[in-house]
Enzyme design. Sequence first.
Site, PDB file in Angstrom:
ATOM      1  N   ASP A 102     -10.213  31.030 -29.441  1.00 26.02           N
ATOM      2  CA  ASP A 102      -8.842  30.763 -29.880  1.00 26.02           C
ATOM      3  C   ASP A 102      -8.676  29.246 -29.892  1.00 26.02           C
ATOM      4  O   ASP A 102      -9.000  28.587 -30.882  1.00 26.02           O
ATOM      5  CB  ASP A 102      -7.890  31.486 -28.923  1.00 26.02           C
ATOM      6  CG  ASP A 102      -6.428  31.344 -29.295  1.00 26.02           C
ATOM      7  OD1 ASP A 102      -6.130  30.728 -30.330  1.00 26.02           O
ATOM      8  OD2 ASP A 102      -5.568  31.841 -28.555  1.00 26.02           O
ATOM      9  N   VAL A 158      -4.463  39.877 -30.636  1.00 23.93           N
ATOM     10  CA  VAL A 158      -5.155  41.127 -30.962  1.00 23.93           C
ATOM     11  C   VAL A 158      -5.635  41.802 -29.680  1.00 23.93           C
ATOM     12  O   VAL A 158      -5.827  41.143 -28.657  1.00 23.93           O
ATOM     13  CB  VAL A 158      -6.359  40.892 -31.909  1.00 23.93           C
ATOM     14  CG1 VAL A 158      -5.903  40.393 -33.260  1.00 23.93           C
ATOM     15  CG2 VAL A 158      -7.366  39.907 -31.302  1.00 23.93           C
TER      16      VAL A 158
HETATM   17  P1  IMP Z   1      -9.314  30.130 -25.736  1.00 20.10           P
HETATM   18  O1  IMP Z   1      -9.692  29.615 -24.380  1.00 20.10           O
HETATM   19  O2  IMP Z   1      -7.953  29.657 -26.166  1.00 20.10           O
HETATM   20  O3  IMP Z   1     -10.345  29.912 -26.796  1.00 20.10           O
HETATM   21  O4  IMP Z   1      -9.133  31.684 -25.588  1.00 20.10           O
HETATM   22  C1  IMP Z   1     -10.215  32.476 -25.308  1.00 20.10           C
HETATM   23  C2  IMP Z   1      -9.907  33.534 -24.254  1.00 20.10           C
HETATM   24  O5  IMP Z   1      -8.521  33.916 -24.260  1.00 20.10           O
HETATM   25  C3  IMP Z   1     -10.688  34.737 -24.641  1.00 20.10           C
HETATM   26  O6  IMP Z   1     -11.859  34.796 -23.839  1.00 20.10           O
HETATM   27  C4  IMP Z   1      -9.747  35.890 -24.368  1.00 20.10           C
HETATM   28  O7  IMP Z   1      -9.965  36.361 -23.057  1.00 20.10           O
HETATM   29  C5  IMP Z   1      -8.358  35.312 -24.418  1.00 20.10           C
HETATM   30  N1  IMP Z   1      -7.688  35.552 -25.722  1.00 20.10           N
HETATM   31  C6  IMP Z   1      -7.453  34.651 -26.700  1.00 20.10           C
HETATM   32  N2  IMP Z   1      -6.820  35.206 -27.744  1.00 20.10           N
HETATM   33  C7  IMP Z   1      -6.653  36.507 -27.411  1.00 20.10           C
HETATM   34  C8  IMP Z   1      -6.073  37.623 -28.114  1.00 20.10           C
HETATM   35  O8  IMP Z   1      -5.592  37.541 -29.263  1.00 20.10           O
HETATM   36  N3  IMP Z   1      -6.094  38.811 -27.454  1.00 20.10           N
HETATM   37  C9  IMP Z   1      -6.632  38.962 -26.199  1.00 20.10           C
HETATM   38  N4  IMP Z   1      -7.188  37.951 -25.528  1.00 20.10           N
HETATM   39  C10 IMP Z   1      -7.201  36.727 -26.125  1.00 20.10           C
END
Ligand code: IMP
Length: 193
Positions: A102, A158
Site C-alpha cells: 500500500d 480490500v
Molecule cells: P503498507 O505498509 O502501507 O504498504 O501496508 C501493507 C500492510 O498493511 C499489509 O501487509 C496489510 O497487512 C495491510 N493492508 C494494507 N492495505 C490493506 C487492505 O486494503 N486490506 C487489508 N490489509 C491491508
Amino acid sequence: MPDEIGDILISAAEIASRVRRLGAELAEAYAGRTPVLVAIMKGCVPFLADLVRAWPGPMHLEFVSAESYDGTLAREVRLSVPADLADRIAGRHVLVVDDIYDTGATLDTVCRAVQALGPADLRTLVLLRKRLPPSQTASAPPCRRPDWVGFEIEDRFVVGYGLDYRGLYRNLPYVAAFARTGSLCQERPDCCR
Ligand code: IMP
Ligand code: MG
C-alpha cells in the site's frame, strides 16, 4: 456473506491462475539456488501456501510478523523477527513475501531488518499492489518497490485471501472490496467512494 463484503475484485480462479504463473516465473528466476522465503505474517498465509506448491524447486521458509493496521487505519509498523533469523538468512538469497503493498512502509521496514542480517541478495514479492493517486505517491517515503507483483488494484480497502478487517475475512477464497456502507464509512470515509 455479511453486507460489509462488497464486490469480488479478484476471483479464486484468477488468483489460482496468476499464482501458478508466478510459481513458474520464480522457479526460473531462482533456478540453481535454494532461496529463503521470508513471509510476513499473517496476511500472506493463503498466498504463500499456494505459491510454494506452484514453485517446483528447493526453498526454505521463514516468518516474521508485522502489524500496521487498526481496522482500516494505518499505524506505525510493529515488526517482530525471530532471534535466530540471522543464522538462517546470512549469505542466502532471500525473497520477502507479503500480501499487499500500500504505502510500502511494511515492506520497507521488513527489508531494512532483513538487509541488516546480511543476505547475499534480497528481492520482494507481493500479491497485490494498490495504485495510489499521484498526490500520495509524490509524498510517499522512498520505499523499497516490489520486484514481483501479482495484481495491481485500485486504492481501496480490500479483504479476503489473507487480507483482514480486524482479523476477519482472511479465509475468503477471493479478494473483495470492503464495505461501501456502514461503520467503515464513519471510520475512513475515503474507502467508501
Ligand atoms: P503498507 O505498509 O502501507 O504498504 O501496508 C501493507 C500492510 O498493511 C499489509 O501487509 C496489510 O497487512 C495491510 N493492508 C494494507 N492495505 C490493506 C487492505 O486494503 N486490506 C487489508 N490489509 C491491508
Ligand atoms: Mg500484512
